[in-house]
Structures are given as C-alpha cells and as structure tokens.
Design a protein around this motif. Structure first.
Motif, PDB file in Angstrom:
ATOM      1  N   LYS B   7       0.767  -1.307  -0.214  1.00 40.61           N
ATOM      2  CA  LYS B   7      -0.110  -0.051  -0.011  1.00 40.61           C
ATOM      3  C   LYS B   7       0.868   1.385  -0.059  1.00 40.61           C
ATOM      4  CE  LYS B   7      -4.614  -0.583   1.662  1.00 40.61           C
ATOM      5  NZ  LYS B   7      -5.378  -1.169   2.896  1.00 40.61           N
ATOM      6  N   TRP B  10       2.208   1.722  -3.426  1.00 42.74           N
ATOM      7  CA  TRP B  10       1.362   2.179  -4.486  1.00 42.74           C
ATOM      8  C   TRP B  10       0.983   3.704  -4.196  1.00 42.74           C
ATOM      9  CZ3 TRP B  10       0.738   1.123  -8.988  1.00 42.74           C
ATOM     10  CH2 TRP B  10       1.039  -0.357  -9.440  1.00 42.74           C
ATOM     11  N   ILE B  13       3.550   5.536  -5.569  1.00 42.23           N
ATOM     12  CA  ILE B  13       3.582   5.945  -7.068  1.00 42.23           C
ATOM     13  C   ILE B  13       2.214   6.591  -7.481  1.00 42.23           C
ATOM     14  CG2 ILE B  13       2.942   4.520  -9.190  1.00 42.23           C
ATOM     15  CD1 ILE B  13       4.508   2.230  -7.802  1.00 42.23           C
ATOM     16  N   ALA B  14       1.303   6.500  -6.895  1.00 43.64           N
ATOM     17  CA  ALA B  14      -0.035   7.304  -6.823  1.00 43.64           C
ATOM     18  C   ALA B  14       0.276   8.821  -6.833  1.00 43.64           C
ATOM     19  CB  ALA B  14      -1.183   7.056  -6.207  1.00 43.64           C
ATOM     20  N   VAL B  17       2.332  10.145  -9.887  1.00 47.78           N
ATOM     21  CA  VAL B  17       1.414  10.241 -10.976  1.00 47.78           C
ATOM     22  C   VAL B  17       0.529  11.241 -10.991  1.00 47.78           C
ATOM     23  CG1 VAL B  17      -0.385   9.098 -12.479  1.00 47.78           C
ATOM     24  CG2 VAL B  17       1.455   7.520 -11.797  1.00 47.78           C
ATOM     25  N   LEU B  18      -0.036  11.656  -9.973  1.00 44.19           N
ATOM     26  CA  LEU B  18      -0.740  12.705  -9.410  1.00 44.19           C
ATOM     27  C   LEU B  18       0.045  14.030  -9.841  1.00 44.19           C
ATOM     28  CD1 LEU B  18      -2.965  12.134  -6.345  1.00 44.19           C
ATOM     29  CD2 LEU B  18      -3.657  12.186  -8.953  1.00 44.19           C
ATOM     30  N   TYR B  20       2.589  14.521 -11.793  1.00 40.99           N
ATOM     31  CA  TYR B  20       2.695  14.416 -13.202  1.00 40.99           C
ATOM     32  C   TYR B  20       1.401  14.911 -13.867  1.00 40.99           C
ATOM     33  CZ  TYR B  20       2.697  12.888 -18.111  1.00 40.99           C
ATOM     34  OH  TYR B  20       2.397  12.855 -19.031  1.00 40.99           O
ATOM     35  N   ALA B  21       0.424  14.246 -13.529  1.00 41.24           N
ATOM     36  CA  ALA B  21      -0.715  14.979 -14.353  1.00 41.24           C
ATOM     37  C   ALA B  21      -1.340  16.259 -14.058  1.00 41.24           C
ATOM     38  CB  ALA B  21      -1.846  13.757 -14.292  1.00 41.24           C
ATOM     39  N   LEU B  22      -1.093  16.733 -12.722  1.00 44.29           N
ATOM     40  CA  LEU B  22      -1.835  17.942 -12.388  1.00 44.29           C
ATOM     41  C   LEU B  22      -1.027  19.153 -12.166  1.00 44.29           C
ATOM     42  CD1 LEU B  22      -4.275  16.063  -9.814  1.00 44.29           C
ATOM     43  CD2 LEU B  22      -4.639  16.641 -12.389  1.00 44.29           C
ATOM     44  N   PHE B  23       0.286  18.808 -12.057  1.00 38.15           N
ATOM     45  CA  PHE B  23       1.156  20.169 -11.738  1.00 38.15           C
ATOM     46  C   PHE B  23       0.972  21.248 -12.818  1.00 38.15           C
ATOM     47  CE2 PHE B  23       4.940  22.546 -11.433  1.00 38.15           C
ATOM     48  CZ  PHE B  23       4.841  22.872  -9.968  1.00 38.15           C
ATOM     49  N   PRO B  24       1.245  21.044 -14.055  1.00 41.74           N
ATOM     50  CA  PRO B  24       1.008  22.247 -15.077  1.00 41.74           C
ATOM     51  C   PRO B  24      -0.294  22.975 -14.828  1.00 41.74           C
ATOM     52  CG  PRO B  24       2.025  20.138 -15.963  1.00 41.74           C
ATOM     53  CD  PRO B  24       1.558  19.863 -14.588  1.00 41.74           C
ATOM     54  N   VAL B  25      -1.302  22.049 -14.221  1.00 42.84           N
ATOM     55  CA  VAL B  25      -2.857  22.523 -14.138  1.00 42.84           C
ATOM     56  C   VAL B  25      -2.649  23.471 -13.093  1.00 42.84           C
ATOM     57  CG1 VAL B  25      -5.244  22.244 -13.974  1.00 42.84           C
ATOM     58  CG2 VAL B  25      -3.605  20.728 -15.297  1.00 42.84           C
TER      59      VAL B  25
END
Lengths: 322, 280
Positions: B7, B10, B13-14, B17-18, B20-25
């Motif tokens: 857990k 993970w 990792i989560a 990923v978060l 990565y995906a949300l930083f520019p926003v």
C-alpha cells in the motif's frame, strides 16, 4: 486517399466474389442499406480531406498571392523548386524530425511506465490514477503550452528560482531566447500532453498479453525485466507499433505549442508553422499550397515506411488524437 | 510482500502520477490568481495576501469580456454542433459496419483511418482560399465543416468497436417475445448502444474543443473565433502590461469542462479510447 494503406489491406474482394453468382434479394437490400447508412459519413470524410488536398495540389501549380490576385500564372512545379531549394524548408524539416523522434521515444518509455502502473495498480487506486491521466489528455494543447510557457518564462516563471542549484540555470536564464532551451520546453509540454494517449493504447495492448504466459515465466524463475522483455513486449508488439505510428504522425504536425511559445523564433519553426506563415500570414497561396502538399507527402512516406518496413497492421486498430 | 508495504509503495506511485498529471494545471491555476505586480515574484504561489480575482473579473465582466465571452460562446457552440453531426453520421455508419454485410466496409474504415492522420495544416490553405471566395470565412459553419475531419473518423472507429460487442440477437429475441420492430430496437438495443454513443461524443468533443489550427486560420473576428485562438490574441489591460493573468484565468475556465467530464466519466472515456484500439 492513402493508397498505401488501402493496397496493403485490400478490399473484401474474396467475400464479394464468393457471393457474386446470385445475390438474394435480401443480400442486395442489405448492401443497399449498408451504403445508405455508411455513405453520408464516407462522403463527408472525402469532402473535407480529399477535395482540399486536390485543390491544394492544383493551387500549388500557380504563382498566386492574394495581395496581387491578377498576377496569377500557371508555373508548373516552380513552387516546389522554390520550397525545396530554400534552406528554411530543410531547417524546419530538421526541427520537426528532432521534435518527433525525441518526444515519441520519451513518450513510449513514459507511456509504458504509466500503462504498467494503471494495469497493476491496486483496485482502490485504479480510478484515481486513470482520472488523473485523462486530465492532460483532455486539456487544450494551447492551455498546456501557456502553463509550461509561464512556468519557464523569465518574467512570470518560477522554474529558474526552483532549479537554480542546477549548473546553468539561474534567475537570468531566458529559456525562450535560444534554440535548445526553447525546444526543451516545447517538447516537455508536448510530452506531458500526449503521453496519456500513448499509455492508454499501450494499456489496451497489455490487456491482450495472455496472463498464463507471464505466470509461467514467473514460475520458471524469470526476473521481472526478463518477463517484460521476453514475454510482455513481444506479445503486444502490434499495439506498440500502432501507438508509435500514431504518435509519430501526430508529433510531425506539431503546431500549437510552437506557435504559443516561440512562434518559430530562434530557429524553432516547424513545418506546420512554415505552411501557416506562408499561406495565412503572407497570403502566398501558391507557395503555401506547395508546402501543404509536401507535408502531406511526408506523412504518406512515414506511413509507407511503417507499413512496409515495420509491418504495422493499421486496419485492426483505431487512431485518434486530441 | 505484506499488503501494508504494498500500500505504501502504491501510494508513493500514485502521488508521483498525480504530480505528473496535475502539476501544470496547478501551475496555471496559481498564475491565474496572481496580481499583475505579483507576476514576477519568481514564486509558484501568489504572495500571501496578494491573491486576487482581478484576472477573472477582467475576462468575465471587465475589459476583455467581449473578447473572451464571445470566444467561449463560439467554442461551445461550434464544438457541440461538430460533435453532434459527427456522432449522428458515425452512429449510422458504425451500425452498418458492425451489423450489415456490404462490400466496401474496409474502404470506409481505412478512409476514416487515413483522414485521422491527415496533416491538418494541409487542409487549411485550400479551405482558407475557398472560404474567402464563398463567404464561409470567419463563420461558424466555416469551422464546423473542417472540424468534421477531426471528429468523424475517431467517432466511426470508436462506435464500430462498441457496436461489434452488442449482442444483436437480443433484438430478435424481443421480437419473438412479441415486441414490434421499433419496440425491440428501443427497449433492447438503445440501452446497450447509448453508453457507446455518449462516450464517443465526449471523445469527439474533446478533440473539437482542442482545435487551434483551424481556429486561428479560418477566423478573423469575434464572430467565430474560438477560445484557443482568442487566447493567442489576448492583450494586457494596458499596452505595457502582459496579458499573463487574463490568459491564465481564461485557460482555467476552458479547462473546467474537461476536468468535469473526466471526473464524471473516467471509466467510459478510458474504455472508449482503449476498446477501439483492441482488434475487433
């Protein structure tokens, strides 16, 4: 339109030949209904692409500037000679190829990592991860370009301050005043925005790898890396090839990020931007059409190479971009 | 490996990923709350006490209102119409491909594929010239038509993949049970097909919403200019002020629908994008 793709797949000739002798009324009416339903979409697709590219080819044979429409003259292939003998075309082609290769390679690695994470993640996190991944996929490319631009910009950015401990980065570094730093940020925004797409295609490929194979390899004592290299990758080769081809073609037409960040300054112009600048800004329709046709030919060449050399089977898969 | 340890890994990792995906926003969201004087602070967040709604006011009720709101209206209208037309045409087409036997199925699918990889900029030059001659330049219709080249092919592929999985025998079964053709179609098939059609519409909408090339090439005024194109034409409150804040605020507003659709329909979008990719 793309004859190379069509030729390699062939039409369902065998099926229609088999049925040719006597078509029942039912089969005939099914055929008719099929074309009634599929026809409108088919015609619209041809109308919005095949017709414009033929028109572009015709226009490319003329010397035509909208600022001087009366000077229109038929000049055969002189526009192509002008474009291909201009170093700007070759420089822009080089920049486009660099961007395409670098972004696709990094995206493939990063996309694979993300696909594996989404595939193996524990149930409770799966939804969260997939939702997060879809944000860059759905976001407008121009918005992504501005987000990256403002983060690195010498006036409004914070990257210089955050990373000033790295040699070469200091608060006075202007990323958009030189070729390589600008290209770096352009590629970073492109990679961020489009990796989710490639990772979703790879995720679909991962789902097709038979679970028994990886389990058997594990039982035989293969390490994770061996399982990945010898079992997973070979079994999803088709999905990888298609993902790479689609991303290559998509990266090759890169436009939005470059337009927003540098507008082609410091040698960062790409081919799409050259076409835009020639036709829309300078109103050189003849010359711009020649560039458009050449760009289309580049795409055909990429497809041809992929299909003939790498035997990518496109027809079984789906494409799309955002 | 204990499940506790698993857990933690993970979660790590989560988080990655978060980020990565949300930083520019997050980055542009933070910029959108910065006051003009605060823009050059070199910090990620607005200085404490200096965060402001000024930028949102400027584009929603202030000077830049005309530019932004008309662009927003154009973007929503044009993207929705292009999506609806594409999905209707693609539904008919995909139904025929999944259900009927007719020569030329492969040609239709291959054409869709070829259109989807077509370099957009190659279509722009001839359309620019043609639209100016026939009066479609700078109109909604002048954008809706080329948008179909973006939305139609992917709609056909995605829907064909969805429709191939529908158990069409249900329709006959319902008819055997005494339903009329129309009832059988409406009660047995529509509920199975609707999710696919809806998912396809979301994906097509994303693509139309994202367009920039057609938007800047085929429009010149507020009557048809879409948001991505309008962003490139923003100017600051005064001649000496960069439009950074206003652009960031506008960028956040047009990102809201994307985030909402993703949050609500994550499962459908992922299946739509991956299902079409699986050989069918």
């Amino acid at each position: 339109m793309s004859t190379s793709i069509k030729a390699s797949k062939g039409t369902p000739a065998t099926r229609s030949q088999r049925r040719r002798p006597h078509l029942s009324d039912r089969a005939k009416s099914e055929r008719r209904l099929g074309w009634y339903l599929a026809g409108p979409a088919f015609i619209v697709m041809l109308a919005v692409t095949l017709y414009p590219i033929l028109q572009a080819f015709w226009d490319s044979l003329f010397s035509l500037r909208l600022t001087a429409p009366d000077d229109k003259a038929f000049i055969w292939f002189a526009n192509y000679v002008t474009v291909l003998s201009d170093p700007v075309w070759w420089r822009d082609l080089g920049v486009t190829v660099i961007i395409t290769i670098v972004t696709v390679v990094i995206e493939l690695i990063l996309g694979f990592a993300l696909a594996l994470v989404m595939d193996k993640a524990i149930k409770s996190l799966r939804g969260l991860l997939r939702t997060a991944i879809l944000v860059p996929y759905g976001i407008i490319t121009v918005v992504s370009a501005y987000a990256w631009f403002y983060a690195f910009d010498i006036n409004s950015g914070y990257v210089n301050h955050w990373f000033s401990w790295i040699p070469g980065i200091n608060p006075d570094l202007n990323w958009f005043a030189e070729f390589w730093p600008s290209l770096f940020v352009i590629m970073a925004s492109e990679i961020w925005k489009t990796t989710p797409f490639i990772s979703l295609l790879l995720l679909a490929g991962l789902a097709q790898v038979p679970g028994e194979l990886t389990e058997a390899a594990q039982v035989d004592g293969a390490t994770w890396w061996e399982r990945f290299r010898k079992v997973i990758v070979p079994n999803m080769k088709a999905a990888i090839m298609v993902a790479v081809l689609f991303r290559t073609l998509d990266a090759f037409r890169i436009f939005d990020n470059v337009f927003i960040m540098t507008n082609g300054a410091h040698g960062t112009e790409v081919l799409s931007l050259l076409a835009y600048r020639t036709s829309i800004s300078r109103l050189e329709i003849g010359l711009g059409s020649a560039i458009s046709v050449l760009l289309f030919v580049c795409v055909l060449i990429i497809c041809f190479v992929a299909i003939k050399l790498f035997k990518v089977d496109l027809a079984g898969t789906q494409g799309g971009k955002s | 490996m204990t499940s506790g340890k698993q857990k933690i890994i993970w979660s790590g990792i989560a988080v990655l990923v978060l980020i990565y995906a949300l930083f520019p926003v997050a980055s542009i969201l933070s910029t959108s709350f910065k006051a003009p004087s605060d823009l050059t602070s070199g910090k990620f967040l607005p200085s404490s006490g200096a965060s402001t709604l000024e930028n949102y006011q400027q584009i929603l009720v202030g000077d830049a209102q005309g530019l932004f709101l008309s662009a927003l209206r154009n973007s929503i209208g044009i993207a929705l119409i292009a999506t609806v037309i594409a999905v209707v045409l693609a539904t008919l087409c995909a139904y025929a491909i999944a259900r009927l036997d007719f020569p030329g199925k492969k040609i239709v699918l291959t054409t869709a594929l070829a259109v989807s990889i077509f370099p957009v900029i190659s279509i722009v030059t001839p359309l620019f010239n043609l639209w100016r001659n026939i009066g479609l330049y700078d109109t909604w219709l002048g954008l809706i038509i080329p948008y179909l080249s973006l939305t139609l092919p992917i709609s056909i592929w995605t829907l064909a993949a969805f429709f191939r999985q529908i158990p069409w025998e249900l329709e006959q079964a319902a008819q055997v049970d005494g339903a009329t053709t129309w009832q059988a179609f409406r009660k047995a098939i529509v509920p199975l097909a609707a999710p696919g059609v809806f998912t396809t519409a979301i994906i097509a909408f994303f693509i139309a919403w994202n367009d920039f090339v057609y938007g800047i090439s085929l429009t010149s005024t507020e009557s048809a200019r879409t948001v991505p194109a309008a962003l490139a034409f923003f100017t600051g409150a005064s001649q000496f002020e960069a439009p950074t804040g206003a652009i960031s605020a506008a960028a956040i507003i047009v990102t809201i629908p994307v985030v909402l659709l993703v949050l609500l329909f994550q499962r459908q979008i992922v299946s739509g994008l991956t299902q079409g990719a699986v050989k069918g």
